[in-house]
Each structure stands twice: as structure tokens, then as C-alpha cells.
Write a protein that holds these residues in place. Structure first.
Motif, PDB file in Angstrom:
ATOM      1  N   VAL A 139       0.821  -1.209   0.000  1.00 33.18           N
ATOM      2  CA  VAL A 139       0.000   0.000   0.000  1.00 33.18           C
ATOM      3  C   VAL A 139       0.859   1.265   0.000  1.00 33.18           C
ATOM      4  CG1 VAL A 139      -2.000  -1.074   1.090  1.00 33.18           C
ATOM      5  CG2 VAL A 139      -0.223   0.009   2.518  1.00 33.18           C
ATOM      6  N   ASP A 140       2.154   1.125   0.336  1.00 32.72           N
ATOM      7  CA  ASP A 140       3.056   2.275   0.370  1.00 32.72           C
ATOM      8  C   ASP A 140       3.839   2.470  -0.922  1.00 32.72           C
ATOM      9  OD1 ASP A 140       2.379   2.976   3.003  1.00 32.72           O
ATOM     10  OD2 ASP A 140       3.831   1.555   3.833  1.00 32.72           O
ATOM     11  N   LEU A 141       3.682   1.581  -1.880  1.00 32.38           N
ATOM     12  CA  LEU A 141       4.467   1.665  -3.114  1.00 32.38           C
ATOM     13  C   LEU A 141       4.243   2.980  -3.851  1.00 32.38           C
ATOM     14  CD1 LEU A 141       4.052  -1.983  -4.435  1.00 32.38           C
ATOM     15  CD2 LEU A 141       6.225  -0.881  -3.848  1.00 32.38           C
ATOM     16  N   ALA A 142       2.989   3.417  -3.955  1.00 30.45           N
ATOM     17  CA  ALA A 142       2.658   4.645  -4.685  1.00 30.45           C
ATOM     18  C   ALA A 142       1.914   5.626  -3.791  1.00 30.45           C
ATOM     19  CB  ALA A 142       1.818   4.310  -5.917  1.00 30.45           C
ATOM     20  N   ARG A 143       2.263   5.645  -2.528  1.00 28.37           N
ATOM     21  CA  ARG A 143       1.591   6.485  -1.525  1.00 28.37           C
ATOM     22  C   ARG A 143       2.350   7.802  -1.391  1.00 28.37           C
ATOM     23  NH1 ARG A 143       1.422   6.230   4.597  1.00 28.37           N
ATOM     24  NH2 ARG A 143      -0.678   6.903   5.198  1.00 28.37           N
ATOM     25  N   GLY A 144       2.004   8.757  -2.243  1.00 23.06           N
ATOM     26  CA  GLY A 144       2.707  10.024  -2.338  1.00 23.06           C
ATOM     27  C   GLY A 144       3.110  10.262  -3.782  1.00 23.06           C
ATOM     28  N   PRO A 145       3.174  11.520  -4.234  1.00 24.88           N
ATOM     29  CA  PRO A 145       3.403  11.800  -5.661  1.00 24.88           C
ATOM     30  C   PRO A 145       4.762  11.346  -6.175  1.00 24.88           C
ATOM     31  CG  PRO A 145       3.447  13.825  -4.364  1.00 24.88           C
ATOM     32  CD  PRO A 145       2.935  12.748  -3.459  1.00 24.88           C
ATOM     33  N   ALA A 146       5.814  11.490  -5.371  1.00 22.63           N
ATOM     34  CA  ALA A 146       7.140  11.052  -5.802  1.00 22.63           C
ATOM     35  C   ALA A 146       7.220   9.525  -5.827  1.00 22.63           C
ATOM     36  CB  ALA A 146       8.209  11.623  -4.885  1.00 22.63           C
ATOM     37  N   ARG A 147       6.632   8.885  -4.840  1.00 19.68           N
ATOM     38  CA  ARG A 147       6.620   7.417  -4.801  1.00 19.68           C
ATOM     39  C   ARG A 147       5.839   6.860  -5.981  1.00 19.68           C
ATOM     40  NH1 ARG A 147       5.117   6.495   1.604  1.00 19.68           N
ATOM     41  NH2 ARG A 147       7.092   7.255   2.487  1.00 19.68           N
ATOM     42  N   LEU A 148       4.735   7.523  -6.331  1.00 23.31           N
ATOM     43  CA  LEU A 148       3.931   7.076  -7.458  1.00 23.31           C
ATOM     44  C   LEU A 148       4.768   7.076  -8.730  1.00 23.31           C
ATOM     45  CD1 LEU A 148       0.275   7.993  -8.235  1.00 23.31           C
ATOM     46  CD2 LEU A 148       1.999   8.369  -9.980  1.00 23.31           C
TER      47      LEU A 148
END
Length: 221
Positions: A139-148
Motif C-alpha cells: 500500500v506504500d508503493l505509490a503512496r505520495g506523488p514522488a513514490r507514485l
């Protein structure tokens, strides 16, 4: 493209949306900013062999009094695509290390865009994990614009690309409806101006949505 275990070679989610759905999304993006931002929730973003269902966005209104917008002070080489037609990617580099991506919206010549803040990986999970091996929870892989962007492999090369076509980075309409009552709204994260505008939208209760943090100015010592 080499596939990793757990990836799929064909049938990317969202690629089977109807022509009517795609046309409706294109029309939505050319319209008013806030409905366009809401309408991107549930859409699927595909790039680099990974597909993410968008769960959080922020709207930025260009020169229309939005001091948090990159276009607030006018057109520059960096933000030029924001003044172009809707449906294109505005990608920028931040903090000297991260890429973030926006979808351009509205009428050509009137800069506005929607920042893609977070999403759920729905296809290409093995590739996503390979790109971000230090992440413990999916769930944290794309949690935030930079991570996405890191999860999808999006960088400067995506700048200006048309997202509703068949390019390497593309947005597809939702594969299932997003009930209006599931959409929450509140202030944008970490902006240095227009702090209290409720222009951040997210799928309420979704674990991939990022945490809210208000900007705190640095004090000189």
C-alpha cells in the motif's frame, strides 16, 4: 519489456474501457478544474509495465489566484505545458531527487493541472516491488506523488506526453464506478500558499492515500 513473476503480459486494467468512457474523460479534463480533479479518482495510470488506480489528487488553478500553483506567476519553460491543451503530462523535478506528475486540465491558454498524489498498484506488482525494494507494504508503493512516479518509472521523458492516447504513459477511465459519497476533500499537502483551499481529493478510507501535512515555514536562527 521483460516481465517479472506476478506481472501480466496482456490485458492491462483500464485498456478495455469503452470509447464512450474515454470520450467522457477527455471532455471532463477540458472542463472546470475541480470536477476534473474529482473525475481522475479511480482512473488507472499505466507506465513502465505497472498500472496504478488513482486514489488521491490535488488541483492547481494556474494564474487564477492560486499562489500554490507553479503557473501563478506566469508562463516559464518549466510550466509551459500547463498552458497547453488538456490531457497532457506536466512532470517536474522537486527537492533535487524526485519526479512528480500532473494531468493538464481546462481550456488551452489558461493554466491548470491536477497533481497525481497516490494510487493503488493493480497490475505489475512484481515490477513495482523491484523498483522500490525497500518498501515493506504494497500500500506504500505509490503512496505520495514522488513514490507514485518512482513505482511507475515516470521521469522527465514523460513531460508533455498525451495521456489519453496510446503512448508509454497513459490514463484510462475507471473500470468500476466511484460513488460520490466515497470522495473526501480537504486542504492540499505542504503548499506554501493558499493553504486552506479544499482542493485535495481522495478516496476516503483507502490505505494508499498519503498523510496530510501543512507547510511549516523554516525559521532562521
Amino acid at each position: 519489456m521483460d516481465l517479472l513473476p506476478g506481472d501480466h503480459a496482456t490485458d492491462l486494467p483500464g485498456d478495455h474501457a469503452t470509447d464512450a468512457d474515454a470520450a467522457a474523460l477527455a471532455d471532463l479534463l477540458t472542463g472546470p478544474l475541480l470536477p476534473a480533479a474529482r473525475g481522475l479518482l479511480g482512473c488507472e495510470l499505466h507506465a513502465g509495465g505497472v498500472t496504478v488506480r488513482i486514489t488521491e489528487v490535488e488541483a492547481y488553478a494556474g494564474m487564477a489566484g492560486d499562489q500554490a500553483s507553479h503557473a501563478h506567476r506566469g508562463r516559464t519553460p518549466r510550466n509551459a505545458v500547463m498552458f497547453g491543451p488538456a490531457g497532457h503530462a506536466y512532470v517536474y523535478f522537486t527537492y533535487g531527487m524526485h519526479w512528480c506528475m500532473n494531468v493538464v486540465t481546462g481550456v488551452e491558454g489558461e493554466a491548470s493541472a491536477v497533481l497525481l498524489r497516490a494510487g493503488e498498484v493493480v497490475d505489475g506488482l512484481a515490477t513495482a516491488r523491484d523498483r522500490r525494494p525497500a518498501v515493506r507494504r504494497d500500500v506504500d508503493l505509490a503512496r505520495g506523488p514522488a513514490r507514485l512516479c518512482a513505482t511507475l518509472g515516470i521521469d522527465r521523458s514523460a513531460y508533455g506526453g498525451y495521456l489519453l492516447g496510446d503512448g508509454p504513459v497513459r490514463v484510462r477511465p475507471p473500470t468500476r464506478p466511484v460513488p460520490p459519497e466515497t470522495v473526501a476533500a480537504g486542504p492540499r499537502v505542504g503548499v506554501t500558499g493558499a493553504h486552506d483551499l479544499p482542493w485535495r481529493f481522495w478516496l476516503d478510507g483507502d490505505p494508499t492515500v498519503s498523510a496530510y501535512r501543512r507547510h511549516v515555514p523554516r525559521t532562521r536562527r
